[in-house]
Design a protein around this motif. Structure first.
Motif, mmCIF file in Angstrom:
data_model
loop_
_atom_site.group_PDB
_atom_site.id
_atom_site.type_symbol
_atom_site.label_atom_id
_atom_site.label_comp_id
_atom_site.label_asym_id
_atom_site.label_seq_id
_atom_site.Cartn_x
_atom_site.Cartn_y
_atom_site.Cartn_z
ATOM 1 N N CYS A 1 -1.858 -3.990 8.973
ATOM 2 C CA CYS A 1 -3.073 -3.299 9.407
ATOM 3 C C CYS A 1 -2.834 -1.823 9.712
ATOM 4 O O CYS A 1 -3.781 -1.078 9.955
ATOM 5 N N ARG A 2 -1.570 -1.410 9.694
ATOM 6 C CA ARG A 2 -1.249 -0.033 10.074
ATOM 7 C C ARG A 2 -0.595 0.762 8.955
ATOM 8 O O ARG A 2 -0.821 1.962 8.828
ATOM 9 N N TYR A 3 0.220 0.069 8.145
ATOM 10 C CA TYR A 3 1.033 0.786 7.163
ATOM 11 C C TYR A 3 0.812 0.246 5.756
ATOM 12 O O TYR A 3 0.190 -0.795 5.567
ATOM 13 N N LEU A 4 1.368 0.950 4.775
ATOM 14 C CA LEU A 4 1.275 0.520 3.380
ATOM 15 C C LEU A 4 2.657 0.253 2.766
ATOM 16 O O LEU A 4 2.750 -0.087 1.591
ATOM 17 N N THR A 5 3.711 0.393 3.552
ATOM 18 C CA THR A 5 5.047 0.179 3.017
ATOM 19 C C THR A 5 5.372 -1.311 2.966
ATOM 20 O O THR A 5 5.119 -2.043 3.923
ATOM 21 N N PRO A 6 5.965 -1.788 1.859
ATOM 22 C CA PRO A 6 6.420 -3.178 1.790
ATOM 23 C C PRO A 6 7.452 -3.445 2.891
ATOM 24 O O PRO A 6 8.163 -2.525 3.329
ATOM 25 N N LEU A 7 7.533 -4.706 3.306
ATOM 26 C CA LEU A 7 8.353 -5.050 4.470
ATOM 27 C C LEU A 7 9.160 -6.316 4.187
ATOM 28 O O LEU A 7 8.601 -7.326 3.763
ATOM 29 N N LYS A 8 10.466 -6.259 4.435
ATOM 30 C CA LYS A 8 11.276 -7.474 4.354
ATOM 31 C C LYS A 8 11.013 -8.319 5.597
ATOM 32 O O LYS A 8 10.954 -7.795 6.716
ATOM 33 N N ALA B 1 13.697 -15.754 3.918
ATOM 34 C CA ALA B 1 13.710 -14.352 3.485
ATOM 35 C C ALA B 1 12.487 -14.125 2.623
ATOM 36 O O ALA B 1 12.106 -14.987 1.814
ATOM 37 N N GLY B 2 11.866 -12.980 2.796
ATOM 38 C CA GLY B 2 10.664 -12.707 2.014
ATOM 39 C C GLY B 2 10.311 -11.240 2.027
ATOM 40 O O GLY B 2 11.000 -10.413 2.642
ATOM 41 N N VAL B 3 9.225 -10.929 1.339
ATOM 42 C CA VAL B 3 8.724 -9.563 1.301
ATOM 43 C C VAL B 3 7.211 -9.619 1.473
ATOM 44 O O VAL B 3 6.545 -10.492 0.919
ATOM 45 N N ALA B 4 6.687 -8.705 2.280
ATOM 46 C CA ALA B 4 5.248 -8.641 2.540
ATOM 47 C C ALA B 4 4.714 -7.312 2.026
ATOM 48 O O ALA B 4 5.308 -6.261 2.263
ATOM 49 N N PHE B 5 3.581 -7.376 1.312
ATOM 50 C CA PHE B 5 2.968 -6.182 0.742
ATOM 51 C C PHE B 5 1.617 -5.924 1.412
ATOM 52 O O PHE B 5 0.681 -6.705 1.238
ATOM 53 N N PRO B 6 1.484 -4.847 2.200
ATOM 54 C CA PRO B 6 0.174 -4.473 2.743
ATOM 55 C C PRO B 6 -0.760 -4.076 1.602
ATOM 56 O O PRO B 6 -0.338 -3.494 0.601
ATOM 57 N N LEU B 7 -2.041 -4.401 1.753
ATOM 58 C CA LEU B 7 -3.030 -4.142 0.719
ATOM 59 C C LEU B 7 -4.256 -3.511 1.360
ATOM 60 O O LEU B 7 -4.562 -3.762 2.520
ATOM 61 N N ARG B 8 -4.970 -2.708 0.601
ATOM 62 C CA ARG B 8 -6.199 -2.096 1.099
ATOM 63 C C ARG B 8 -7.312 -2.302 0.085
ATOM 64 O O ARG B 8 -7.090 -2.521 -1.097
ATOM 65 N N MET B 9 -8.541 -2.191 0.589
ATOM 66 C CA MET B 9 -9.726 -2.240 -0.258
ATOM 67 C C MET B 9 -10.413 -0.893 -0.201
ATOM 68 O O MET B 9 -10.095 -0.057 0.637
ATOM 69 N N GLY B 10 -11.382 -0.700 -1.083
ATOM 70 C CA GLY B 10 -12.163 0.526 -1.046
ATOM 71 C C GLY B 10 -13.104 0.568 0.136
ATOM 72 O O GLY B 10 -13.613 1.620 0.494
ATOM 73 N N ASP B 11 -13.346 -0.576 0.764
ATOM 74 C CA ASP B 11 -14.275 -0.632 1.890
ATOM 75 C C ASP B 11 -13.557 -0.252 3.180
ATOM 76 O O ASP B 11 -12.492 -0.796 3.492
ATOM 77 N N PRO B 12 -14.118 0.673 3.956
ATOM 78 C CA PRO B 12 -13.477 1.084 5.203
ATOM 79 C C PRO B 12 -13.253 -0.109 6.134
ATOM 80 O O PRO B 12 -14.130 -0.960 6.290
ATOM 81 N N GLY B 13 -12.086 -0.146 6.739
ATOM 82 C CA GLY B 13 -11.796 -1.198 7.707
ATOM 83 C C GLY B 13 -11.245 -2.476 7.115
ATOM 84 O O GLY B 13 -10.812 -3.361 7.851
ATOM 85 N N HIS B 14 -11.246 -2.607 5.791
ATOM 86 C CA HIS B 14 -10.729 -3.820 5.169
ATOM 87 C C HIS B 14 -9.236 -3.679 4.917
ATOM 88 O O HIS B 14 -8.755 -2.623 4.523
ATOM 89 N N ALA B 15 -8.515 -4.750 5.152
ATOM 90 C CA ALA B 15 -7.079 -4.751 4.890
ATOM 91 C C ALA B 15 -6.620 -6.164 4.584
ATOM 92 O O ALA B 15 -7.265 -7.137 4.968
ATOM 93 N N ALA B 16 -5.510 -6.256 3.888
ATOM 94 C CA ALA B 16 -4.955 -7.558 3.545
ATOM 95 C C ALA B 16 -3.448 -7.437 3.454
ATOM 96 O O ALA B 16 -2.883 -6.328 3.441
ATOM 97 N N TRP C 1 9.278 -4.581 -8.316
ATOM 98 C CA TRP C 1 8.160 -3.865 -8.919
ATOM 99 C C TRP C 1 7.111 -4.839 -9.417
ATOM 100 O O TRP C 1 5.907 -4.639 -9.214
ATOM 101 N N THR C 2 7.567 -5.905 -10.041
ATOM 102 C CA THR C 2 6.632 -6.908 -10.552
ATOM 103 C C THR C 2 5.818 -7.514 -9.423
ATOM 104 O O THR C 2 4.589 -7.629 -9.521
ATOM 105 N N LEU C 3 6.481 -7.918 -8.351
ATOM 106 C CA LEU C 3 5.772 -8.527 -7.222
ATOM 107 C C LEU C 3 4.770 -7.559 -6.599
ATOM 108 O O LEU C 3 3.635 -7.935 -6.286
ATOM 109 N N HIS C 4 5.183 -6.301 -6.423
ATOM 110 C CA HIS C 4 4.299 -5.327 -5.777
ATOM 111 C C HIS C 4 3.077 -5.026 -6.650
ATOM 112 O O HIS C 4 1.937 -5.030 -6.180
ATOM 113 N N ALA C 5 3.318 -4.747 -7.934
ATOM 114 C CA ALA C 5 2.200 -4.441 -8.823
ATOM 115 C C ALA C 5 1.267 -5.636 -8.978
ATOM 116 O O ALA C 5 0.038 -5.494 -9.006
#
Length: 298
Positions: free
Chosen positions: A98-105, A135-150, A172-176
């Protein structure tokens, strides 16, 4: 290989990893959110990742307003959350997505890299491990709508070294795939609104007319029904959708595509506005040349 419409994939499209290209081509053909979710699962299983966790909130400033959660975690996870309610505040979605866009281990395998964390956060990490996420990786996601996040997470029982090697090969494959799949999922989620809320064709038409700004008497005239019938249908639509008022209904009509997005108004003359160009000029308007009078006559 072909696109969803049968067009051949050009050589200039094949520079991405083969696994990602396959995912994107299959994503083009999806018509339901279930199909997109299945693609995420297929991608994960192909990389021997047993965990996929996907959460999307309509307002990340109030993260409890979750629109949907899809996960491979079993229902035991919900029981654990009830037993330890405070760990809700320590999820990767709420603390990072909800705060950042960097992938996270994520996962116990990376606890040494997490620095000082609370007991609740540590408990959360270990509870996820019980569901197979070491072990895993989490990818922050955003939408075009203000306030939306995933946020979507992929993981498994790997150790840190093995998962790091997987990320080197397929990160790269997982993120894209996460970014493209999320955009497609959100698009289809909107189109499925009518079916999900069991709106009848008549109720859908009513919602469209409200979206166009028509008042009750105008709607009654357009549909050939009584004023009271319009009021009854409006009440029914509000009950099914949770809309609180007419403004909510109009917003719904625009969000699910029943009426044009007011921010994307069509221009009859194909007007193009350049907000800023490479040489610093702004506000330039470009219109197609108009035919001369004699050309128009011809």
């Amino acid at each position: 290989m072909e696109h969803f419409d049968g067009a051949a994939v050009a050589a200039t499209e094949t520079f991405v990893p083969a696994r990602l290209l396959d995912f994107l081509l299959r994503l083009e053909a999806t018509r339901t959110t279930d199909a997109v979710w299945d693609l995420f699962l297929d991608l994960a299983h192909g990389l021997e990742l047993t965990v996929v966790d996907y959460v999307y909130a309509t307002d990340f400033r109030n993260w409890e307003q979750a629109q949907f959660i899809r996960t491979t975690f079993t229902s035991d996870w919900l029981e654990r959350l009830r037993a330890y309610p405070h760990i809700r505040d320590t999820s990767n979605f709420r603390m990072h997505g909800c705060r950042y866009l960097t992938p996270l281990k994520i996962g116990p395998a990376y606890l040494p890299l997490m620095g000082e964390i609370s007991d609740d956060k540590r408990r959360h990490v270990h509870l996820a491990a019980e569901q197979g996420l070491n072990a895993g990786v989490a990818f922050p996601l955003r939408m075009g709508d203000p306030g939306h996040a995933a946020l979507i997470a992929f993981g498994g029982s790997h150790g840190a070294e093995a998962f790091d090697a997987l990320l080197t090969r397929h990160g790269w494959t997982l993120h894209a795939a996460a970014l493209a799949g999320h955009a497609r999922y959100a698009e289809l989620f909107k189109t499925e609104f009518v079916k999900r809320n069991h709106l009848t064709p008549k109720q859908k038409e009513l919602l469209r007319l409200v979206g166009h700004g028509m008042m009750d008497k105008q709607i009654a005239h357009a549909l050939g029904i009584s004023f009271s019938a319009v009021r009854q249908r409006l009440s029914s639509v509000q009950a099914k959708t949770g809309a609180q008022n007419r403004a909510d209904l109009a917003a719904l009509a625009a969000r699910i595509g029943l009426v044009p997005d007011p921010l994307l108004k069509a221009h009859g003359d194909d007007l193009t506005v350049f907000v800023c160009t490479g040489d610093g000029r702004t506000g330039t308007e470009v219109r197609p040349p108009r035919a001369c009078a004699h050309e128009a006559a011809e």
